[in-house]
Write a protein that holds these residues in place. Structure first.
Motif, short mmCIF file in Angstrom:
data_model
loop_
_atom_site.label_atom_id
_atom_site.label_comp_id
_atom_site.label_asym_id
_atom_site.label_seq_id
_atom_site.Cartn_x
_atom_site.Cartn_y
_atom_site.Cartn_z
N ALA A 1 0.73 -1.24 -0.08
CA ALA A 1 0.02 0.07 -0.03
C ALA A 1 0.80 1.21 -0.19
N THR A 2 2.16 1.27 0.37
CA THR A 2 2.92 2.47 0.63
C THR A 2 4.40 2.47 -0.23
N LEU B 1 -4.16 -9.90 -0.30
CA LEU B 1 -4.62 -9.75 0.92
C LEU B 1 -4.95 -8.30 1.23
N THR B 2 -4.09 -7.35 0.83
CA THR B 2 -4.54 -6.08 0.70
C THR B 2 -4.15 -5.52 -0.68
N GLU B 3 -4.93 -4.79 -1.17
CA GLU B 3 -5.10 -4.43 -2.68
C GLU B 3 -3.79 -3.26 -2.73
N PRO B 4 -3.01 -3.68 -4.07
CA PRO B 4 -2.19 -2.58 -4.19
C PRO B 4 -2.62 -1.13 -4.47
N SER B 5 -1.90 -0.12 -4.11
CA SER B 5 -2.25 1.18 -4.39
C SER B 5 -2.28 1.46 -5.80
N GLU B 6 -3.60 1.68 -6.23
CA GLU B 6 -3.93 2.07 -7.44
C GLU B 6 -3.21 3.02 -8.21
N ALA B 7 -2.89 3.94 -7.43
CA ALA B 7 -2.02 5.21 -8.06
C ALA B 7 -0.54 4.73 -8.22
N HIS B 8 -0.03 3.89 -7.37
CA HIS B 8 1.43 3.41 -7.28
C HIS B 8 1.43 2.40 -8.51
N VAL B 9 0.39 1.63 -8.77
CA VAL B 9 0.25 0.58 -9.95
C VAL B 9 0.40 1.48 -11.25
#
Length: 826
Positions: free
Chosen positions: A353-354, A377-385
């Motif tokens: 996420a960070t 388990l935790t969705e990746p940050s869309e902005a970072h993807v």
């Protein structure tokens, strides 16, 4: 196996073994239960287990756990128990348990999705949630359809098992068993030592000395980073007699073993959070916890990560404390007060996420999938993807359709950092001297030895060439890069100028142009401080982000010729018209050639700019300087903080923002949509600096959502005294760290209030700063009912003597709230 005392994990070992083969297990066991040090040895004795792979988040832990387990069997690593980490491998035909880092498993899965020959995969210390851990689990879950017989164990000390179980059952469509071990075997005494007004580093020395006066054996001290380790050891050396030993990931194996091994002499081990989990540190019965850690947060506009020192989570505090009571009764000294724990997050954020996701997205593409097609388990940050996909496209690793290119297949197959691999591929056709120079530079970028690093890149390279070959890890990586580049040692001097054009293939975002002798501007538009900027164009290979943006710095500047930029395959030149709106000038229209935010050529046009072009110029100007350049009045700042808190903590709110999130990044990207419609009378930068953004921010929400904001996140709270008290919502960065909204008022004003007030439809209690009649802080609490029960009696007893003119009733819950003195009440 040597005889050993019972550990809590032993109580569930039979149940664990009974799940094999094809086990699907989540194991929750507190620190010291024996997950890493006892369970693998038990599984080795089971006839149902073949080759087991146990993943560790850290290289230091992986190597030392393998050594510890091998010692329990009376063997050396590489026999029954082995390990594989980057650059080191101890394995033989007899090996049945391999301890590896998650990055190793990612490579194995990419090469062989069926993991032929592996029977069991154990994710140890899963609560650490690093990037490679989440990625390797996502790939493994995707490949389990090919290997339904493969056993999967996920072990965590602090994360609750049930949410992981429910997620796995949803993904796998089959039952997943949860097994829990009992807690700590030995009693643990906790001492709180708040820092107060002193610097925490200074307070830490005093607390370590206090701990030494009470601890029979050794002390483990947790600090954020290597610099703090060195400083503390230096300070302690002059005031204590006991030896002080460092423990961190940059040490050699011999140095790590020295810190981990107990020889009967009392010692102080000073460590980063690498010592939180897995590692068995003998002879430790006391922990001194600074309560701080250094974490990496990705900053897309700088194309780099920022190291931030912050308070740990409560889960980490539990982990650290547990190190003191693994082998007997222990104690922990904490450099904070119990009231401070209200501001601690329950768990640390997952790296996915960070962090920068460039490597992760490339690996997912190599897997033949997309990020949203895998299970996380935790969705990746869309902005970072999205940022990672943009970077990979520019590097030429993926096509416009997000498929790996020929270059992409080459660089992913190297198993190294994507950017460094891109540079290596670009250098393969150059001379031996140049290839060797690139190999040295890549090794310094990947494994810099801090004592040999200088702000000057040429000095850094020279230092490493002269002294680093004695460092085994650095030597191994140099050998790796020389193999990739098919070169031999080619001289003892390197010219950084010859490297610059090649290094651009991996770091186009670090292209910089001189603003003045102390400032450069990156291709992304941000400006950084630098020392003695000589060349107009350069590559800034090291960007240091400070807690204060004005102190952000660029070092390792390598000079570039302008001719190096024209026609460079990953530096597209854009031709456009642009309005110059700089303060003090009349807006003018120019024809410009640019690379990102940097201007190559500029010529003035004859016609004046239109209002739309002026506003676009202002958008560009603001995008470079950030939202801080606007007129942030107190009201505007308070509204933004409140809006952000509403967005972040109320799930239903996210759909109300119509795609423009109230984050600095989203607001900057979408200036045309939310800000420009309110710039009717704005014609210059000076006009823009006077513009108040409050009304525009309010229009991010429609009328219904604004009403919901007022209801769920009000601006004030009416105290029992009748006074409306302002609710102070945290700054955006504090909100990201879990800081909660707060009200500040005198203690007498909440008499008669049985419990803490709430917002977000009762989901979040307000933190209350309760003041004395003189306005000094008496108590900070998020649980008013607990304060009345447990702390009020002592507070009122002390305050009656200090403020006898004010009411201090014995039964505050049934007393009348007031701001008056006893005399005024009578």
């Amino acid at each position: 196996m040597s005889s050993a005392m019972a550990l809590p994990i032993d109580a569930i070992s039979d149940d664990i073994v009974a799940q094999f083969p094809a086990a699907r297990l989540v194991i929750q066991a507190p620190p010291g239960a024996g997950k890493s040090t006892r369970l693998p040895l038990t599984l080795l004795k089971s006839p149902h287990t073949g080759l087991m792979v146990m993943l560790q988040p850290r290289r230091l832990a992986a190597v030392n756990i393998a050594h510890y387990l091998a010692e329990q069997l009376g063997e050396q690593p590489g026999e029954t128990v082995g390990y594989v980490i980057r650059g080191q491998r101890r394995r033989s035909a007899a090996t049945r348990l391999l301890v590896v880092t998650e990055g190793v498993l990612v490579r194995w899965l990419q090469d062989d999705p069926e993991l032929d020959g592996v029977d069991t995969v154990i994710f140890d210390e899963f609560h650490e949630r690093n990037l490679a851990s989440d990625l390797s689990l996502a790939l493994l879950l995707d490949s389990l359809t090919l290997r339904p017989d493969l056993s999967l164990l996920i072990m965590s000390a602090t994360l609750p098992a049930e949410p992981i179980q429910q997620w796995l059952e949803q993904v796998l469509s089959e039952p997943v068993k949860v097994l829990k071990s009992e807690g700590r075997q030995h009693p643990l005494v906790t001492h709180y030592r708040p820092v107060g007004r002193h610097p925490w580093q200074q307070r830490l020395v005093d607390v370590v000395r206090e701990a030494l006066s009470t601890a029979p054996q050794g002390i483990l001290v947790f600090v954020p980073g290597v610099r703090e380790i060195s400083n503390l050891i230096q300070q302690l050396a002059s005031v204590i007699a006991e030896p002080c030993l460092p423990l961190h990931g940059q040490l050699s194996l011999a140095e790590q073993r020295q810190a981990l091994t107990y020889n009967g002499q009392r010692r102080v081990v000073v460590a980063t959070n690498v010592a939180e989990t897995s590692l068995t540190i003998d002879g430790i019965d006391c922990v001194v916890d600074s309560g701080r850690e250094r974490v990496s947060l990705y900053r897309p506009k700088y194309a780099t990560s920022q190291l931030v020192t912050r308070f740990i989570s409560m889960a980490s505090a539990t982990q650290r404390a547990g190190r003191a009571a693994r082998l007997g009764p222990g104690q922990v000294y904490r450099l904070w007060g119990t009231a401070d724990e209200h501001g601690f997050n329950e768990f640390s954020q997952a790296d996915i996420a960070t962090h920068d996701l460039t490597q992760l997205v490339a690996e997912v593409n190599a897997w033949g999938a997309t990020v949203d097609a895998l299970n996380w388990l935790t969705e990746p940050s869309e902005a970072h993807v999205n940022r990672a996909q943009e970077a990979l496209t520019q590097l030429g690793v993926v096509s416009s359709t997000q498929q790996l290119t020929e270059l992409g297949n080459k660089v992913v197959a190297m198993g190294a950092d994507i950017r460094l691999a891109c540079i290596a591929v670009a250098a393969q056709e150059h001379s031996t001297q140049e290839r060797y120079g690139v190999a040295v530079a890549l090794t310094c970028l990947e494994e810099p030895i801090k004592t040999l690093v200088d702000d000057d890149i040429e000095i850094t390279l020279s230092n490493h060439l002269a002294k680093a070959p004695k460092q085994s890890r650095w030597r191994q990586r140099l050998k790796y890069w020389m193999q990739q580049l098919d070169c031999n040692r080619a001289g003892e001097t390197l010219s950084s100028t010859s490297l610059a054009g090649l290094l651009l293939y991996g770091f186009p975002e670090y292209l910089a142009k001189r603003v003045d002798q102390q400032t450069v501007q990156l291709v992304t538009g941000v400006r950084l401080q630098a020392d003695n900027v000589v060349s107009e164009w350069s590559l800034a290979l090291n960007v240091r982000l400070s807690e204060r943006e004005s102190a952000n710095r660029a070092t390792w500047l390598i000079a570039l010729r302008e001719s190096d930029l024209h026609g460079h395959p990953i530096l597209p030149v854009d031709e456009m018209t642009e309005v110059d709106v700089e303060s003090g000038r009349k807006p003018a229209l120019y024809s410009i050639k640019k690379i990102g935010a940097l201007t190559l050529e500029k010529s003035r046009a004859a016609e004046p700019p239109s209002i739309e072009q002026i506003h676009q110029g202002l958008v560009n100007w603001l995008a470079q300087r950030g939202l801080k350049a606007l007129n942030w009045s107190t009201d505007a700042t308070r509204y933004w903080q409140r809006l952000y808190y509403f967005y972040k903590h109320w799930d239903d709110a996210k759909s109300a923002f119509n795609g423009i999130e109230p984050t600095p990044e989203s607001l900057l990207i979408n200036l045309q949509r939310w800000a420009c419609p309110f710039w009717t009378d704005i014609r210059s930068v000076e006009d823009l600096k006077r513009w108040n953004p409050t009304i525009a921010l309010q229009q991010l929400l429609d009328y219904g959502a604004q009403q919901q904001l007022q209801q769920l996140c009000p601006t004030t709270w009416q105290a029992p005294s009748g006074r409306r008290v302002t609710i102070d919502y945290p700054s955006l960065s504090d909100a990201d760290q879990g800081v909660k909204p707060r009200v500040t008022l005198k203690l007498q004003e909440v008499f008669g209030e049985p419990s803490s007030p709430t917002i977000l439809a009762g989901q979040q209690r307000l933190v209350m700063d309760l003041l004395s009649p003189a306005g000094r802080l008496l108590q900070r609490t998020e649980d008013l009912a607990s304060f009345w029960r447990n702390a009020y009696a002592d507070v009122s007893k002390e305050m009656r003597g200090r403020y006898p003119k004010h009411p201090w009733p014995d039964d505050p819950i049934n007393a009348k709230a007031t701001i008056k003195t006893n005399r005024q009440l009578r």
